[in-house]
Design an enzyme around this catalytic site. Structure first.
Site, PDB file in Angstrom:
ATOM      1  N   THR A  31       2.724  -1.421  11.195  1.00  0.00           N
ATOM      2  CA  THR A  31       1.085  -1.479  11.220  1.00  0.00           C
ATOM      3  C   THR A  31       0.865  -1.084  12.389  1.00  0.00           C
ATOM      4  O   THR A  31       1.043  -1.345  13.686  1.00  0.00           O
ATOM      5  CB  THR A  31       0.806  -2.832  10.923  1.00  0.00           C
ATOM      6  OG1 THR A  31       1.222  -3.422   9.763  1.00  0.00           O
ATOM      7  CG2 THR A  31      -0.998  -3.009  11.027  1.00  0.00           C
ATOM      8  N   VAL A  51       2.384   3.368   2.493  1.00  0.00           N
ATOM      9  CA  VAL A  51       3.657   3.080   3.230  1.00  0.00           C
ATOM     10  C   VAL A  51       4.382   2.125   2.654  1.00  0.00           C
ATOM     11  O   VAL A  51       5.592   2.605   2.541  1.00  0.00           O
ATOM     12  CB  VAL A  51       3.213   2.891   4.736  1.00  0.00           C
ATOM     13  CG1 VAL A  51       4.503   2.655   5.776  1.00  0.00           C
ATOM     14  CG2 VAL A  51       2.274   3.871   5.502  1.00  0.00           C
ATOM     15  N   ASN A  56      -6.173  -5.744  12.653  1.00  0.00           N
ATOM     16  CA  ASN A  56      -4.730  -5.863  12.321  1.00  0.00           C
ATOM     17  C   ASN A  56      -3.814  -6.915  12.993  1.00  0.00           C
ATOM     18  O   ASN A  56      -2.760  -7.467  12.456  1.00  0.00           O
ATOM     19  CB  ASN A  56      -3.958  -4.386  12.486  1.00  0.00           C
ATOM     20  CG  ASN A  56      -4.273  -3.457  11.239  1.00  0.00           C
ATOM     21  OD1 ASN A  56      -5.014  -3.728  10.248  1.00  0.00           O
ATOM     22  ND2 ASN A  56      -4.132  -2.188  11.445  1.00  0.00           N
ATOM     23  N   GLY A 109       0.739  -0.978   0.093  1.00  0.00           N
ATOM     24  CA  GLY A 109       0.009   0.067   0.175  1.00  0.00           C
ATOM     25  C   GLY A 109       0.806   1.140   0.051  1.00  0.00           C
ATOM     26  O   GLY A 109       2.136   1.342  -0.633  1.00  0.00           O
ATOM     27  N   HIS A 132       2.703   4.998  20.542  1.00  0.00           N
ATOM     28  CA  HIS A 132       2.315   5.829  19.345  1.00  0.00           C
ATOM     29  C   HIS A 132       1.147   5.828  19.181  1.00  0.00           C
ATOM     30  O   HIS A 132      -0.087   5.160  18.607  1.00  0.00           O
ATOM     31  CB  HIS A 132       2.892   4.878  18.087  1.00  0.00           C
ATOM     32  CG  HIS A 132       2.501   5.587  16.671  1.00  0.00           C
ATOM     33  ND1 HIS A 132       2.959   6.960  16.561  1.00  0.00           N
ATOM     34  CD2 HIS A 132       1.923   5.265  15.524  1.00  0.00           C
ATOM     35  CE1 HIS A 132       2.576   7.642  15.379  1.00  0.00           C
ATOM     36  NE2 HIS A 132       2.163   6.404  14.519  1.00  0.00           N
TER      37      HIS A 132
END
Ligand code: APR
Length: 311
Positions: free
Chosen positions: A119, A13, A95, A11, A175
């Site tokens: 991810t 990234v 995910n 994709g 994150h």
């Protein structure tokens, strides 16, 4: 012989990271995706840029893992990207399943590689990759802190009209909304940033950093950031392939460092050959330490949600 880097997820990234690695000729690249034709088409397109750019590296696209065998680094970007209004945490269980299936293939075909999860939600996915791979902790290291720090440095440089290269900063923690831009160790040409920017303005910049991903999502409407994320991946790939022992904010397994146990959290690590050479322990003040602990608690919650949703 050139090193080999696999990027799973072709994709935005993944493909941009693959392109950046290929452009620099750092490694031969394998691009993997479940969508038929997507990694093959993008890889061929990138390969055909080689003569123009002067890169002799090779890049192949595939829907399987045979071609990935013996990779030195495997970057994992496969998953669903955030959409407007969707938190990183909403992505957790989908995910988790994608990352688990990918990591078991990766561990089988490249048992000596460094796994570099990207991810989201990143810290939880790194934890998952560590569990599923059975790799030593040094060989699972996630990308988030470089991106968050890059955003922080961008905003500080803009505020002070100074080169981004003059700003040393570290954003630690998970994150997510609880990330910890460590103001106390942020310097501009060696001067503490708190001496240069008023506290309330600095807090606005810190908040913009925390919302950095969402700011991009709100502009793009479909999809999320990928230029800065892919550049951040490449900085880690470079540190590992070229054994730079560079100190970078990355997501690593803590076992007692910063008072945190058995959890992947963003901390400064020395990154070199074989992945994490060591976790670097900063002197944090009480507030920063409390913020890091709070951020780790948020990661812990996700890890518990994953544990209770094992399929
Ligand atoms: N195996 C391989 N590839 C997969 C799998 C799988 N099991 N499941 C999904 N993919 C692929 C998709 O087909 C898609 O091409 O992962 C790719 C994800 O790409 P994008 O949707 O473009 O997402 P991107 O913007 O690249 O972000 C990827 O990185 O920064 C994080 O939050 C972001 O978690 C997201 C990830």
């Amino acid at each position: 012989m050139r090193s080999k880097v696999t990027v799973v997820g072709a994709g935005n990234v993944g493909a941009t990271a693959a392109q950046r690695i290929f452009d620099r000729g750092y490694a031969d690249v394998v691009l993997v995706d479940i969508v038929e034709g997507l990694p093959q088409g993008k890889a061929l397109d990138i390969q055909e840029s080689g003569p123009v750019l002067g890169s002799d590296a090779t890049i192949v696209g595939t829907n399987g893992y045979e071609e990935t065998a013996g990779s030195d680094i495997v970057v994992i970007t496969s998953g669903i990207a955030r959409r407007p209004g969707m938190s990183r945490d909403d992505l957790l269980l989908t995910n988790m399943r994608i990352v688990s299936s990918v990591v078991s293939e990766v561990a089988e075909h490249s048992p000596d590689c460094v796994i570099l999860p990207v991810t989201n939600p990143l810290d939880a996915m790194a934890q998952r990759a560590y569990q599923v791979s059975g790799f030593p902790k040094s060989r699972v290291v996630g990308m988030a802190g470089i991106l968050d720090t890059g955003r922080f440095r961008t905003f500080l440089a803009e505020e002070l009209s100074v080169s981004v290269n003059s700003i040393e900063a570290y954003v630690l923690g998970g994150h997510g909304d609880t990330m910890v831009p460590v103001v106390g160790s942020t310097t501009v040409g060696g001067i503490p940033v708190a001496n240069l920017i008023a506290a309330d303005r600095l807090e606005e910049i810190v908040q913009r950093t925390r919302d950095g991903g969402a700011e991009i999502v709100n502009y793009l409407k479909t999809g999320s950031a990928y230029y800065a994320p892919s550049a951040s991946i490449v900085q880690m790939v470079e540190a590992i392939l070229f054994d730079k022992n560079e100190i970078l904010p990355c997501t690593a397994l803590l076992q007692g460092e910063y008072g945190i146990n058995d959890l992947f959290v963003g901390v400064p690590v020395k990154l070199g050959n074989g992945g994490v050479v060591e976790v670097v322990e900063f002197d944090l003040n009480d507030d920063e330490m409390a913020a890091l602990k709070h951020s780790a608690d948020a990661v812990q919650e996700l890890v518990e949600v994953m544990a209770s949703n094992e399929s």
